[in-house]
Write a protein that holds these residues in place. Structure first.
Motif, mmCIF file in Angstrom:
data_model
loop_
_atom_site.group_PDB
_atom_site.id
_atom_site.type_symbol
_atom_site.label_atom_id
_atom_site.label_comp_id
_atom_site.label_asym_id
_atom_site.label_seq_id
_atom_site.Cartn_x
_atom_site.Cartn_y
_atom_site.Cartn_z
ATOM 1 N N UNK A 157 -2.603 42.396 41.998
ATOM 2 C CA UNK A 157 -1.404 41.860 42.853
ATOM 3 C C UNK A 157 -1.900 40.904 43.403
ATOM 4 N N UNK A 158 -1.089 39.761 44.026
ATOM 5 C CA UNK A 158 -1.414 38.754 44.958
ATOM 6 C C UNK A 158 -0.693 39.254 46.403
ATOM 7 N N UNK A 159 -1.342 39.099 47.418
ATOM 8 C CA UNK A 159 -0.792 39.512 48.805
ATOM 9 C C UNK A 159 -0.641 38.081 49.497
ATOM 10 N N UNK A 160 0.491 37.951 50.184
ATOM 11 C CA UNK A 160 0.750 36.798 50.948
ATOM 12 C C UNK A 160 1.557 37.109 52.039
ATOM 13 N N UNK A 161 1.573 36.239 53.144
ATOM 14 C CA UNK A 161 2.369 36.413 54.202
ATOM 15 C C UNK A 161 3.431 35.273 54.487
ATOM 16 N N UNK A 162 4.679 35.624 54.704
ATOM 17 C CA UNK A 162 5.845 34.600 54.864
ATOM 18 C C UNK A 162 6.124 34.763 56.467
ATOM 19 N N UNK A 163 6.150 33.777 56.820
ATOM 20 C CA UNK A 163 6.616 33.417 58.527
ATOM 21 C C UNK A 163 5.329 33.170 59.335
ATOM 22 N N UNK A 236 -4.696 46.846 43.273
ATOM 23 C CA UNK A 236 -4.409 46.823 44.753
ATOM 24 C C UNK A 236 -4.997 45.391 45.361
ATOM 25 N N UNK A 237 -4.069 45.134 46.501
ATOM 26 C CA UNK A 237 -4.695 43.722 47.193
ATOM 27 C C UNK A 237 -4.606 44.019 48.663
ATOM 28 N N UNK A 238 -5.135 43.244 49.452
ATOM 29 C CA UNK A 238 -5.087 43.398 51.145
ATOM 30 C C UNK A 238 -4.883 42.230 51.730
ATOM 31 N N UNK A 239 -4.407 42.238 52.913
ATOM 32 C CA UNK A 239 -4.363 40.922 53.824
ATOM 33 C C UNK A 239 -4.298 41.394 55.248
ATOM 34 N N UNK A 240 -5.120 40.701 56.006
ATOM 35 C CA UNK A 240 -5.422 40.847 57.503
ATOM 36 C C UNK A 240 -4.092 40.233 58.266
ATOM 37 N N UNK A 241 -3.703 40.854 59.259
ATOM 38 C CA UNK A 241 -2.622 40.159 60.005
ATOM 39 C C UNK A 241 -2.999 40.303 61.527
ATOM 40 N N UNK A 242 -2.969 39.055 62.094
ATOM 41 C CA UNK A 242 -3.360 39.053 63.404
ATOM 42 C C UNK A 242 -2.412 38.332 64.336
ATOM 43 N N UNK A 243 -1.497 39.120 65.049
ATOM 44 C CA UNK A 243 -0.372 38.694 65.753
ATOM 45 C C UNK A 243 -0.817 37.956 67.027
#
Length: 355
Positions: A157-163, A236-243
């Motif tokens: 899968x492809x992981x992405x962030x929107x916003x 699986x896929x992964x993504x790092x989120x830094x707020x």
């Protein structure tokens, strides 16, 4: 006639209408497929059985046709032909997409219209239908369908962030596998900055591979993993989120920079004007010509002027006006700007002649 015989007669009359439809159904054509679902891995071969029963003796069938088709996903979608067979012409018409991959296992006119399908692709996935038409046998159900399920493992899968991952914002994490049959199921898990598994944040929502995070803060920062899985295997896929804190608006930033530049330009102009105001010669070095209001009769005549030489009574001038080589024009101007002076009268010397 006895009462017993009358009851027996009535019973036969009542039963006769119900027996007739049952016999008619038994004598009508029927087409059947044993299972509702047939599973096959992509690239493998599969057999889809189908048989029929008819009131016509098989050896006496005059005309028959068999149709296999792949049905659309929706009832209104048109069917896609797999093959058509016509008896007694023994004519077989195969769709170009299935050429070399499909055929019958036996003679259709013998009651078995099962087919084989080799090198199955993901496009073969879906409902397939078998239909049999026999001359002089129009009653009954002449079609039956089954589901051909082509098994394909989910692609990575492809992981992405929107916003924008900023304080107070809503963001969405997306996960999608381009391939997978049956359609994969998606599951998000997340870890904090210390790599510790944690539950989904409050008010978050998972649906169709999308994880929605509401009113994010620094506590939502971490490591998010999406798992795509079906009955074959998973990926699986992964993504790092830094707020982060909210960033300044680009327009506001440009306005601040522009205002700063204008302020610096104004300051430079003010400094330049202040520094250049006193660049003219100081008053003590200026040569001023006295006007009529400044004329003093008791003041001594200027050096090199006619009055100066007349007062000194030096020879060679005879009352002629003296011109200074270095300031001829200035002397003339001074002469015009002040009133004429009456030269003092002196006794003429007796020792000189008029000539």
């Amino acid at each position: 006639m006895s009462t017993k015989k009358k009851c027996r007669f009535k019973l036969q009359c009542l039963c006769f209408p119900f027996v007739t439809p049952v016999l008619s159904a038994a004598l009508a054509i029927s087409v059947s497929i044993p299972k509702e679902v047939y599973e096959v891995a992509r690239g493998d071969n599969v057999t889809i059985p189908c048989s029929f029963k008819t009131t016509v003796v098989l050896s006496k069938i005059i005309a028959m046709s068999v149709h296999w088709a792949r049905l659309g996903k929706h009832p209104e979608d048109p069917a896609s032909k797999i093959l058509d067979y016509y008896y007694p012409a023994n004519e077989l018409d195969i769709n170009a997409k299935y050429e070399g991959r499909v055929g019958f296992l036996s003679k259709p006119e013998m009651g078995d219209v099962s087919i084989y399908l080799s090198k199955v692709t993901l496009e073969d996935n879906g409902l397939v239908e078998c239909a049999v038409n026999i001359a002089k046998d129009k009653d009954g159900v002449n079609t039956h369908a089954t589901n051909l399920l082509v098994l394909v493992a989910p692609s990575k899968p492809l992981c992405s962030l929107e916003g924008k991952a900023e304080y107070g914002q809503d963001i969405m994490l997306k996960c999608f596998s381009e391939e997978g049959s049956p359609p994969p199921i998606y599951k998000w898990t997340n870890y904090d900055v210390r790599n510790t598994l944690r539950p989904d944040p409050p008010k978050s929502k998972q649906e169709n591979g999308m994880l929605t995070l509401v009113n994010v803060s620094a506590d939502n920062s971490g490591f998010f993993i999406c798992t795509s899985s079906n009955k074959i295997r998973s990926a699986s896929c992964n993504i790092t989120v830094a707020v982060m804190p909210p960033s300044m608006n680009i327009g506001m930033t440009a306005g601040i920079i522009g205002a700063s530049v204008v302020a610096l330009v104004i300051l430079a102009i003010v400094v330049y004007c202040c520094c250049c105001r006193n660049t003219e010669p100081s008053e003590e070095y200026e040569m001023e010509v006295p006007g009529e209001e400044d004329y003093d009769p008791k003041a001594k005549p200027l050096k090199n002027s006619k009055e100066y030489y007349d007062e000194k009574n030096e020879p060679g001038h005879n009352g002629d006006t003296y011109y200074d080589d270095d300031g001829e024009e200035e002397q003339e101007e001074n002469k015009r700007s002040r009133p004429a002076m009456i030269p003092p009268s002196k006794p003429r010397s007796m020792g000189h002649s008029d000539s």
